[in-house]
Design an enzyme around this catalytic site. Structure first.
Site, PDB file in Angstrom:
ATOM      1  N   GLY A  99      42.458  54.514  30.069  1.00 30.04           N
ATOM      2  CA  GLY A  99      42.232  55.072  31.393  1.00 30.04           C
ATOM      3  C   GLY A  99      40.863  55.665  31.620  1.00 30.04           C
ATOM      4  CB  CYS A 112      44.066  33.534  56.616  1.00 34.63           C
ATOM      5  SG  CYS A 112      44.471  33.600  58.371  1.00 34.63           S
ATOM      6  CD  GLU A 113      46.574  38.746  54.607  1.00 33.28           C
ATOM      7  OE1 GLU A 113      46.570  39.747  55.355  1.00 33.28           O
ATOM      8  OE2 GLU A 113      47.606  38.123  54.291  1.00 33.28           O
ATOM      9  N   PRO A 142      41.164  51.780  25.477  1.00 32.53           N
ATOM     10  CG  PRO A 142      39.019  51.671  24.575  1.00 32.53           C
ATOM     11  CD  PRO A 142      40.435  52.009  24.222  1.00 32.53           C
TER      12      PRO A 142
END
Length: 419
Positions: free
Chosen positions: A235, A342-343, A273
């Site tokens: 993280g 197509c968004e 990691p």
């Protein structure tokens, strides 16, 4: 965020011009610098290992390209895998089973059997998984994942250590989980937690380590169990924006290792990691195919979109962009970088001050090595693109692009519909 070499306005990646990579391999294309992968691994390993024995389990969900896995195998990394597919990929890249830790969630019995058959150690996520594994192979090396009730991350969707998440054994039941493991015949080797993704401050990692240390002390006192390792998960974030600061690895390593050394008999720390090792090693190169101006916006339309890098659409994430063939030129206008999907949410970047953008320009999207290709999709029936590895002026194709035929290969039309 890396600073790339600029030669006469041309971006160089690993000694190769970005425009030359696109000329040879087309676009969109992911480009990884081998030296950057090796450098990042060594930086985090050395920060911890000079304080206490350390094992790095690269979280391969970030990027499972076999060439990258092979580089990390050569560096001495181990693996954090979350699916049987990731396990198989890592074995193919040369990792031995003992260098892989399988950490699944809501694991099916067939998958559990498949992992156990490969003799890969398993990080247990629940009592159910523990009991089912005991019926498969109680001699397999295990650790147990605890929910530390310490959560952090760059977005609510990536916080994994908070009390309300689906991950791990609840804190108040973790000693009971180890007791049951011993009764079932297991000899647990370690304990694990993971707080979330993209964390750029030290404090949450220290808080989670304090929880793990206190649990280890309870296990020694109540069960007489002495563990070999504490796995604090992954993280660790990276600076995606030019003004962001990188994680202070020495401060992080000192805070974690001092707690473990002073509070337990454990003599190995494990980290997982993923993003930290690969995110800034890879860029996404994409070609401008359309420039459009509306009353409100200037759009640079490119041939990559949310199908090739979903993070901006999914998380609202920032990725730095530059015109790779006009590097260092002063900005002339503000553009949204938009793709062919197509968004309305198909943005790679919004409101970026750039040199005048023209059709044929090459846009470089930074920090695409983590959760770029691995979260890419075939939405709108678009094939996945190529991946290229660069190293000291050389280029190697490390993944061929898909074809539309590949997307149709496994579909079937029932014969009755063909009448």
């Amino acid at each position: 965020m890396r600073n790339f070499e600029n030669v006469d306005g041309q971006m160089l990646i690993g000694g190769v011009r970005a425009s030359e990579i696109v000329r040879k391999y087309g676009s969109p294309v992911y480009v990884t610098d081998e030296d950057a992968v090796r450098s990042n691994f060594r930086a985090i390993f050395n920060a911890f290992d000079r304080r206490m024995p350390t094992r790095i389990n690269y979280a391969c969900k970030a990027n499972t390209n076999l060439a990258i896995l092979r580089i990390l195998e050569q560096e001495g990394s181990c693996i954090d895998a979350v699916s049987i597919g990731e396990v198989e990929a890592c074995l193919r890249a040369g990792f031995s089973p003992d260098r892989i830790m399988y950490t699944g969630v809501n694991v099916s019995t067939p998958e559990l059997k498949a992992v156990a058959a490969l003799r890969v150690p398993i990080n247990i996520d629940s009592f159910s998984e523990l009991e089912r594994l005991a019926m498969i192979d109680p001699g397999l090396p295990i650790s147990i994942r605890v929910n530390p009730e310490v959560g952090a991350g760059h977005h609510e969707k990536v916080v994994t250590g908070a009390r309300s998440t689906k991950f791990g054994v609840p804190r108040d039941r973790i000693v009971a989980a180890y007791a049951e493991a011993l009764q079932l015949g297991f000899r647990p080797k370690g304990i694990h937690c993971h707080i979330g993704a993209g964390v750029q401050v030290v404090e949450p990692f220290v808080q989670a380590t304090e929880v793990l240390v206190s649990i280890v002390q309870e296990l020694e006192k109540e069960l007489g169990l002495r563990l070999e390792f504490i796995d604090i998960g992954g993280g660790i974030g990276i600076p995606y924006r030019p003004e962001d600061h990188a994680m202070d690895l020495d401060l992080l390593a000192e805070g974690i290792t001092s707690l473990i050394k002073n509070g337990t008999s454990v003599r190995r720390v494990v980290l997982e990691p993923g993003r930290y090792i690969v995110a800034d090693t890879t860029v996404l190169l994409t070609t401008v195919v359309d420039v459009k101006e509306t009353p409100d916006k200037k759009f640079a339309g490119v041939d990559a979109g949310m199908n090739t890098l979903v993070r901006p659409a999914f998380y609202g994430s920032y990725h730095h962009v530059a015109v790779a063939n006009k590097l260092g030129m002063p900005p002339e206008a503000t553009y949204d970088i938009v793709g062919p999907i197509c968004e309305s949410g198909d943005h790679l970047a919004k409101d970026r001050a750039l040199p005048r953008v023209e059709e044929g320009d090459v846009i470089c999207v930074y920090d695409a090595g983590a959760y770029g290709f691995s979260m890419a999709s075939n939405y709108n029936m678009r094939p996945l693109p190529r991946e290229v590895l660069v190293h000291k002026g050389t280029m190697n194709l490390v993944r061929e692009s898909e074809t539309i035929g590949d997307l149709l290969r496994y579909q079937r039309i029932p014969s009755r519909l063909m009448l």
